[in-house]
Design a protein around this motif. Sequence first.
Motif, PDB file in Angstrom:
ATOM      1  N   THR A   1     -16.677  27.125  53.125  1.00 37.43           N
ATOM      2  CA  THR A   1     -16.937  27.323  54.549  1.00 37.43           C
ATOM      3  C   THR A   1     -17.879  26.274  55.112  1.00 37.43           C
ATOM      4  OG1 THR A   1     -18.754  28.861  54.073  1.00 37.43           O
ATOM      5  CG2 THR A   1     -16.546  29.807  54.338  1.00 37.43           C
ATOM      6  N   ASP A   2     -18.605  25.598  54.229  1.00 36.59           N
ATOM      7  CA  ASP A   2     -19.447  24.469  54.587  1.00 36.59           C
ATOM      8  C   ASP A   2     -19.430  23.518  53.393  1.00 36.59           C
ATOM      9  OD1 ASP A   2     -21.507  22.758  55.729  1.00 36.59           O
ATOM     10  OD2 ASP A   2     -22.122  24.469  56.935  1.00 36.59           O
ATOM     11  N   VAL A   3     -20.117  22.428  53.473  1.00 37.46           N
ATOM     12  CA  VAL A   3     -20.082  21.444  52.397  1.00 37.46           C
ATOM     13  C   VAL A   3     -20.626  22.043  51.102  1.00 37.46           C
ATOM     14  CG1 VAL A   3     -20.933  19.209  51.612  1.00 37.46           C
ATOM     15  CG2 VAL A   3     -20.305  19.531  54.006  1.00 37.46           C
ATOM     16  N   ASP A   4     -19.754  22.149  50.105  1.00 36.86           N
ATOM     17  CA  ASP A   4     -20.105  22.611  48.763  1.00 36.86           C
ATOM     18  C   ASP A   4     -20.708  24.013  48.716  1.00 36.86           C
ATOM     19  OD1 ASP A   4     -19.181  20.215  47.791  1.00 36.86           O
ATOM     20  OD2 ASP A   4     -21.152  19.300  47.566  1.00 36.86           O
ATOM     21  N   CYS A   5     -20.328  24.868  49.654  1.00 37.25           N
ATOM     22  CA  CYS A   5     -20.809  26.257  49.595  1.00 37.25           C
ATOM     23  C   CYS A   5     -19.835  27.173  50.325  1.00 37.25           C
ATOM     24  CB  CYS A   5     -22.210  26.389  50.189  1.00 37.25           C
ATOM     25  SG  CYS A   5     -22.305  26.180  51.982  1.00 37.25           S
ATOM     26  N   GLY A   6     -19.924  28.452  50.015  1.00 31.79           N
ATOM     27  CA  GLY A   6     -19.051  29.445  50.626  1.00 31.79           C
ATOM     28  C   GLY A   6     -17.694  29.492  49.954  1.00 31.79           C
TER      29      GLY A   6
ATOM     30  N   THR B   1     -15.278  30.166  45.063  1.00 28.18           N
ATOM     31  CA  THR B   1     -15.789  29.539  43.847  1.00 28.18           C
ATOM     32  C   THR B   1     -17.086  28.760  44.035  1.00 28.18           C
ATOM     33  OG1 THR B   1     -14.386  27.587  44.242  1.00 28.18           O
ATOM     34  CG2 THR B   1     -13.469  29.349  42.877  1.00 28.18           C
ATOM     35  N   ALA B   2     -17.375  28.281  45.210  1.00 26.96           N
ATOM     36  CA  ALA B   2     -18.594  27.505  45.443  1.00 26.96           C
ATOM     37  C   ALA B   2     -19.801  28.436  45.556  1.00 26.96           C
ATOM     38  CB  ALA B   2     -18.449  26.672  46.715  1.00 26.96           C
ATOM     39  N   PRO B   3     -21.009  27.912  45.372  1.00 31.31           N
ATOM     40  CA  PRO B   3     -22.210  28.731  45.577  1.00 31.31           C
ATOM     41  C   PRO B   3     -22.277  29.266  46.999  1.00 31.31           C
ATOM     42  CG  PRO B   3     -22.750  26.665  44.472  1.00 31.31           C
ATOM     43  CD  PRO B   3     -21.335  26.541  44.939  1.00 31.31           C
ATOM     44  N   LYS B   4     -23.059  30.311  47.192  1.00 29.47           N
ATOM     45  CA  LYS B   4     -23.224  30.873  48.524  1.00 29.47           C
ATOM     46  C   LYS B   4     -24.025  29.916  49.407  1.00 29.47           C
ATOM     47  CE  LYS B   4     -22.979  35.678  46.910  1.00 29.47           C
ATOM     48  NZ  LYS B   4     -21.680  35.955  47.505  1.00 29.47           N
TER      49      LYS B   4
ATOM     50  N   THR C   1     -26.150  33.451  51.100  1.00 28.81           N
ATOM     51  CA  THR C   1     -27.154  33.949  50.161  1.00 28.81           C
ATOM     52  C   THR C   1     -27.842  35.193  50.704  1.00 28.81           C
ATOM     53  OG1 THR C   1     -28.796  32.450  51.138  1.00 28.81           O
ATOM     54  CG2 THR C   1     -27.610  31.665  49.191  1.00 28.81           C
ATOM     55  N   SER C   2     -27.950  35.286  52.026  1.00 31.86           N
ATOM     56  CA  SER C   2     -28.586  36.451  52.652  1.00 31.86           C
ATOM     57  C   SER C   2     -27.650  37.643  52.745  1.00 31.86           C
ATOM     58  CB  SER C   2     -29.066  36.091  54.062  1.00 31.86           C
ATOM     59  OG  SER C   2     -27.963  35.763  54.902  1.00 31.86           O
ATOM     60  N   GLY C   3     -26.347  37.402  52.540  1.00 36.07           N
ATOM     61  CA  GLY C   3     -25.373  38.473  52.725  1.00 36.07           C
ATOM     62  C   GLY C   3     -25.120  38.795  54.176  1.00 36.07           C
ATOM     63  N   ALA C   4     -25.486  37.864  55.079  1.00 39.58           N
ATOM     64  CA  ALA C   4     -25.340  38.117  56.514  1.00 39.58           C
ATOM     65  C   ALA C   4     -24.711  36.916  57.211  1.00 39.58           C
ATOM     66  CB  ALA C   4     -26.700  38.426  57.133  1.00 39.58           C
ATOM     67  N   CYS C   5     -23.518  37.137  57.774  1.00 35.92           N
ATOM     68  CA  CYS C   5     -22.811  36.116  58.558  1.00 35.92           C
ATOM     69  C   CYS C   5     -22.448  36.760  59.892  1.00 35.92           C
ATOM     70  CB  CYS C   5     -21.553  35.662  57.820  1.00 35.92           C
ATOM     71  SG  CYS C   5     -20.513  34.482  58.724  1.00 35.92           S
TER      72      CYS C   5
END
Length: 415
Positions: free
Chosen positions: A68-73, A76-79, A93-97
Amino acid sequence: MKSIALLGLVGFVACSSSVTDAPTPDVSSALDGGGTTTTATDDASTPGGDASIVPPTPTDGVKNGDETDVDCGGATAPKCVAGKACVAHEDCTSGACPAGTCSESPSCKQKAGGATCGAGEVGDANAKHEDCCVSAVVPRADAAGGPFKMDKYLITAGRMRTFLESVSYDVKGYIAAHRPTWWTGNGAKTWDAMLPSNKTEFLAFTVASGHGCYIGTKPADSGAPAYWATAAELANAVGGGPRTYAQDELDTKVMNCFRAPLFHALCAFDGGHLPSEAQWTAARTVDGVVRPYPWGSNGSEADRSQRASYNFDYSWPRKPNDAADADWGGYLPAPGRFPLGYGPYGHADLLGSVENMGVVIAKDGSATGDGWFQFSFQEPEQLANPKHPYAQSYVGFGTGAYAPHWAVGARCVKD
């Protein structure tokens, strides 16, 4: 025979070309024709594609795959950290979008009251809203305790709703299982008893001895609790009348009508705690000098009316009819609506809005009490106080004893 031989030669040439020449996407022609370009990712993931092309990874510095962003989301990528793009709560990482961008803290999960803070009203095309959980650093001197982060905005009813629903309204049970280190000592010994264990109890607590927190069925029983509930829930829990403002409208506004322990609990859920008097004062201190007003020294009536919500000078989405309405929820301010009045480090509503609950933490890390500071939206200017023209002061009330009312709220500190 000659035609057959020519056909065979053409077939041989075409086959040889497909083996020796790697496919090269014509980006310019694809863009000119309005089509989509073929990328290395497409070739590598397509059966029969070029196996030498590396598939997307969460360390390649490119937003690709289902990121969803560069190298995250994505799966498979980190949060993603706060401020990065997201499409689901699980991307962060916060669990809030709340609105396509990861929030800083878990209580900002829903859009109303989670991503509606800042200048302008909901629905205004020129509104400049952001994460209601975003914090701003206060560069306090090391000798005074060092820098710290404090929420830019006051806690909204929407943030409180997310917290309560996340723990099924059993705040007492949540704290028992996740008690922070500072929730100890004599100052905190009465807090647990003031926490709800279910929704009915929560609604009943909001009106217990609190001025302006009960809405009846006639104008004389007026109030402005920020937390919306159905007419049936209110009638059952407190015997009150129905709300005339919608949940999404009230969720954008400052949370009120509860004792300090509930605000302590939400800040603990977000990984912080309420500010001390010293921290609150530091947020409007520059070069060792406490500003008379967050924006500076000019406190004329014209300045204050443009920079702070006080003496009922704000209303949205409509101004209550004081003589006919029992629901005065329109007077409750939403955080950040007075950007000209922000403090020196970007904190909104350091004057007006609501009285702010705070905490007193001893050197050993335990809480010795709590209290409030900052006059609110319901009060006129306090010009007679010699300490400060707006009568900002801190009053300690010990162990959660300060009664809830419609003009008390809080914000969190994250050391």
